[in-house]
Design a protein around this motif. Structure first.
Motif, short mmCIF file in Angstrom:
data_model
loop_
_atom_site.label_atom_id
_atom_site.label_comp_id
_atom_site.label_asym_id
_atom_site.label_seq_id
_atom_site.Cartn_x
_atom_site.Cartn_y
_atom_site.Cartn_z
N THR A 251 0.86 -1.20 -0.04
CA THR A 251 -0.11 0.15 0.13
C THR A 251 0.71 1.11 0.08
N ARG A 252 1.94 1.06 0.92
CA ARG A 252 2.55 2.44 1.08
C ARG A 252 3.41 2.62 -0.50
N LEU A 253 3.92 1.47 -1.15
CA LEU A 253 4.55 1.43 -2.33
C LEU A 253 3.73 2.12 -3.53
N ALA A 254 2.57 1.82 -3.27
CA ALA A 254 1.38 2.39 -4.33
C ALA A 254 1.01 3.79 -4.23
N ILE A 255 0.95 4.28 -3.21
CA ILE A 255 0.95 5.46 -2.61
C ILE A 255 2.11 6.48 -3.07
#
Length: 329
Positions: A251-255
């Motif tokens: 999720t953090r990578l996507a953001i």
């Protein structure tokens, strides 16, 4: 009466409870899950293929081709029409049809399948779906090859290879962490790249920045979409970026990818620079799952459902910016 012996009569909807869906769309122990099965006859086949092709996603591949083609040429012609129609329906039927055939066993265990987020394609349609996926696309591909050149053939070949490789047995790029996000993004970016190569458009730094931003958006979206499936994928023995680095890191990578994509769009001239702001809603949509755990990962389905509708709003705003740019330019 045994369902296997019951005459098929069009679209059949089965409602059943499934504990595996807990946390995805509310408490599934209290909420029935809707399964949509297209069945029997010509109407049943059409419904099955229609659901399999993911109508909500048609615009995600047709629009990039059409927009890039018109922006590069400023004209509407037969190639624009044929190419747009190809990336609208046959391309999606092939991409999602192959996926639904080879993912059938795992889809049975996935509470999201059987509706707007993915068809549960019954085995009796599998062979037909694979055949039609190729046959429906064939005349369009032949036309595009005839009007193209070797470089456009190469880009089209990469695009079609990505469609097959993502799900087909023996390749299954969707089960190869990081390659899954790259391949998925290729599905959506390659139509735009193909349009630019087909018309021999000039590749300026701004053009490259837009394509890289688009690619990052696609990779981020696939990665965030994988978060909700961490538990079903683990149960089915399926690998993904989210099962390898975990739902929180994914999720953090996507953001981060969404925000970098937006930053790249700051290179566009006015009023295109305003497109940079369109990356923010995607980052905010995923932000509630910044600290998501594996046990909570299925709740990311709420964000994924918002993502599907967010695409339509973003597409409208991008169109307005393109029109404004044409009028001001």
């Amino acid at each position: 009466m045994d369902d296997r012996r019951r005459p098929d009569r069009g679209l059949r909807v089965r409602v059943r409870r499934d504990r595996a869906a807990a946390g995805a769309l509310g408490d599934a122990r209290r909420s029935p899950r809707l399964r949509v099965h297209a069945s029997g006859g010509g109407g049943g086949v059409i419904r099955a293929l229609f659901l399999t092709s993911r109508p909500l996603s048609w615009v995600n591949t047709a629009y990039p081709f059409a927009a890039a083609y018109v922006l590069a040429t400023g004209r509407v012609d037969a190639t624009l029409v044929v190419g747009t129609l190809f990336f609208l329906v046959p391309y999606n039927l092939a991409m999602y049809g192959i996926n639904d055939v080879f993912d059938y066993e795992s889809d049975l265990r996935n509470p999201r399948k059987g509706g707007v987020e993915g068809a549960l394609l019954q085995p009796r349609y599998h062979r037909l779906t694979l055949w039609l996926s190729g046959l429906v696309a064939l005349p369009f591909v032949v036309y595009l090859v005839v009007v193209g050149d070797p470089l456009s053939w190469l880009v089209l070949a990469v695009s079609l290879f990505a469609v097959v490789a993502y799900s087909a047995k023996g390749l299954r790029f969707k089960e190869r962490p990081f390659l899954d996000s790259i391949t998925s993004s290729t599905h959506f970016v390659s139509p735009a790249v193909y349009a630019l190569v087909l018309v021999d458009a000039e590749w300026t730094p701004v053009t490259v920045a837009v394509m890289v931003a688009f690619f990052l958006w696609g990779a981020a979206s696939q990665a965030f979409g994988a978060v909700q499936d961490v538990l079903p994928d683990r149960d089915a023995g399926i690998g993904s970026i989210a099962t390898v680095i975990g739902p929180r890191a994914t999720t953090r990578l996507a953001i981060a990818a969404y925000l970098v994509a937006g930053a790249l769009l700051l290179l566009l001239p006015w009023p295109g620079i305003l497109a940079a702001a369109l990356a923010v809603p995607y980052a905010l949509n995923a932000a509630p799952w910044w600290n998501v755990t594996e046990e909570e990962s299925e709740t990311a389905n709420r964000g994924w459902r918002r993502f599907l509708w967010l695409n339509f709003a973003t597409g409208f705003l991008v169109t307005m910016l393109l029109i404004a740019g044409a009028l001001l330019g």
